[in-house]
Design an enzyme around this catalytic site. Structure first.
Site, short mmCIF file in Angstrom:
data_model
loop_
_atom_site.label_atom_id
_atom_site.label_comp_id
_atom_site.label_asym_id
_atom_site.label_seq_id
_atom_site.Cartn_x
_atom_site.Cartn_y
_atom_site.Cartn_z
N ARG A 134 0.90 -1.28 0.12
CA ARG A 134 -0.01 -0.04 0.07
C ARG A 134 0.75 1.32 0.00
NH1 ARG A 134 -1.35 1.82 4.58
NH2 ARG A 134 -2.06 -0.21 5.58
N TYR B 167 -17.96 17.08 -14.56
CA TYR B 167 -18.18 15.66 -14.62
C TYR B 167 -19.40 14.99 -13.44
CZ TYR B 167 -17.66 10.39 -14.40
OH TYR B 167 -17.83 9.14 -14.35
N ASP C 260 -8.89 19.27 -13.72
CA ASP C 260 -9.38 17.77 -14.21
C ASP C 260 -8.75 17.91 -15.78
OD1 ASP C 260 -10.14 15.54 -15.30
OD2 ASP C 260 -12.09 15.46 -14.07
N LYS D 110 -9.38 6.81 -19.05
CA LYS D 110 -9.69 7.40 -20.22
C LYS D 110 -8.35 7.43 -21.15
CE LYS D 110 -13.42 7.80 -17.93
NZ LYS D 110 -13.82 8.85 -17.27
C1 PLP Z 1 -14.44 9.44 -16.07
C2 PLP Z 1 -14.11 10.76 -15.31
C3 PLP Z 1 -13.97 11.02 -14.04
C4 PLP Z 1 -13.87 9.72 -12.86
O1 PLP Z 1 -13.06 8.95 -13.08
P1 PLP Z 1 -13.00 7.36 -12.98
O2 PLP Z 1 -11.90 6.71 -13.10
O3 PLP Z 1 -14.36 6.85 -13.51
O4 PLP Z 1 -13.44 7.08 -11.32
C5 PLP Z 1 -13.36 12.30 -13.35
N1 PLP Z 1 -13.54 13.17 -14.45
C6 PLP Z 1 -13.72 13.00 -15.70
C7 PLP Z 1 -13.61 14.16 -16.99
C8 PLP Z 1 -14.03 11.98 -16.33
O5 PLP Z 1 -14.52 11.59 -17.59
#
Ligand code: PLP
Length: 388
Positions: free
Chosen positions: A53, A106, A179, A204
């Protein structure tokens, strides 16, 4: 090869954190599954490794790669994007503190901030991030600790001036969190524009192959890094070794994938623009997009995400969403395969009925790396199913 932060993007992507294994010369660093590490006498650790961890060489390799690509000093890899966001906010905000975030954030981010962290006394104000006066007013009206922005935003594709927003946040003693999931570090590096923290859903574009869920935080300040590292260790939402390995493998090809995603996004957006069924195309690569000039300034290219609104309303959007075959109807984005999403019932269902709700005539396209002609032909045949 150690991370040479002066090397070009693709060189860093391939080599940062990826030194060959010294015993055998294995060019790909081995995947370390071990949860614990032998000690040479009590507390006498080899290279600092004690327990999985707290540290794992496969995760560390990914973190080094992420820091090198975002231009940060420290990166932390988490089990999901939302796990990263949760640890980040708990590392820097306390009860009574406030978060000012985009009113098209989001849906999962808003749910976390509003419904989970709200219960622990952290307030929030959603505002239009492209209106800097509105942001400054919301920041000043509260004990704002964090300004949180997505640019391009999901799924409205709004572009926000990161440098200007950093100045607004810093004037009020707040931190700017970007983000960077939609742009990825290949297209945009917010830390260089004045942001304090970059967060990612590595699920993503960074992972890029729709086969791993993960998240990341990157910073450029040692004190902030220590706070985040402590919460990551204490809370434990780390990525597992296999997830870290897959993410590293994806990240090595990010640049070549983003070039192709951007080409396909542009081709699809331009095709959509001249269709009579279409009310609006939301893509920063179009000169008609209100954020086009700003995007040209702060992004290298415009990416593969395209949102489209239909004159035929909800019925037309649903028809197209349910009648494609190259585009797969699915949540998520950023993979090599093209995906189609109907946000108001899928990714953004959690903000239905709030001011973050997404228009019902909108679909969001994640253009993959297939041939652009095939993507367009797929959309064209789906458009013939719309009842006019
Ligand atoms: C998918 C997404 C998240 C969340 O991420 P996870 O890996 O699904 O927890 C946060 N911000 C954006 C812009 C996203 O597309």
């Amino acid at each position: 090869m150690p991370a040479n932060n002066n090397a070009g993007f693709n060189t860093r992507a391939v080599h940062a954190g990826q030194a060959f294994e010294p015993r055998t010369g294995a060019v790909v660093p081995p995947l370390h599954f071990s949860s614990t590490y032998a000690q040479d006498g009590i507390g006498n650790l080899r290279d600092g490794y004690e327990y999985g961890r707290g540290g794992n060489p496969t995760r560390d390799a990914l973190q080094e790669q992420l820091a090198a690509l975002e231009g940060g000093t420290h990166a932390y890899s988490f089990s999901s994007g939302l796990a990263a966001e949760d640890s980040l906010i708990r590392a820097i905000a306390r009860p009574g503190d406030h978060i000012v975030l985009g009113n098209d954030a989001y849906g999962g981010t808003y749910r976390l901030i509003n419904r989970v962290l709200g219960g622990w006394g952290i307030g929030n104000s959603p505002v239009d991030m492209s209106d800097l006066d509105a942001v400054a007013a919301a920041v000043a009206a509260n004990k704002t600790r964090i300004v949180w922005v997505e640019t391009p935003s999901n799924p409205m594709m709004k572009i926000t001036d990161i440098a200007a927003l950093a100045a607004v946040a810093h004037d009020a003693g707040a931190l700017l969190v970007v983000d960077n999931t939609f742009a990825s570090p290949y297209l945009q590096t917010p830390l260089a524009l004045g942001a304090d923290v970059v967060v990612h859903s590595t699920t993503k574009y960074i992972g890029g192959h729709s086969d791993v869920v993960g998240g990341a935080i990157v910073v450029k300040d040692a004190e902030l890094a220590e706070k985040i590292g402590f919460v990551q260790f204490a809370v434990g939402a780390v990525s597992g070794p296999m997830d870290a390995f897959l993410t590293t493998r994806g990240l090595k090809t990010l640049g070549v994938r983003m070039d192709r995603h951007s080409e396909n996004g542009q081709a699809v957006a331009e095709w959509l623009l001249q269709r009579p069924e279409v009310e609006a195309v939301l893509y920063p690569g179009l000169p008609s997009h209100p954020g086009h000039e700003l995007a040209k300034k702060q992004m290298k290219k415009f990416g593969g995400m395209v949102s489209v609104q239909f004159r035929g309303g909800e019925a037309a959007a649903r028809t197209v969403a349910e009648n494609t075959s190259v585009f797969t109807l699915a949540e998520s984005l950023g993979g090599i395969e093209s995906l189609m999403n109907y946000p108001s019932e899928m990714t953004h269902a959690s903000v239905k009925g709030t001011e973050l709700a997404v228009p019902v005539n909108l679909i969001r396209l994640s253009c993959g790396i297939e041939e652009a002609e095939d993507l367009i032909a797929d959309l064209e045949q789906a458009f013939t199913k719309i009842n006019s």
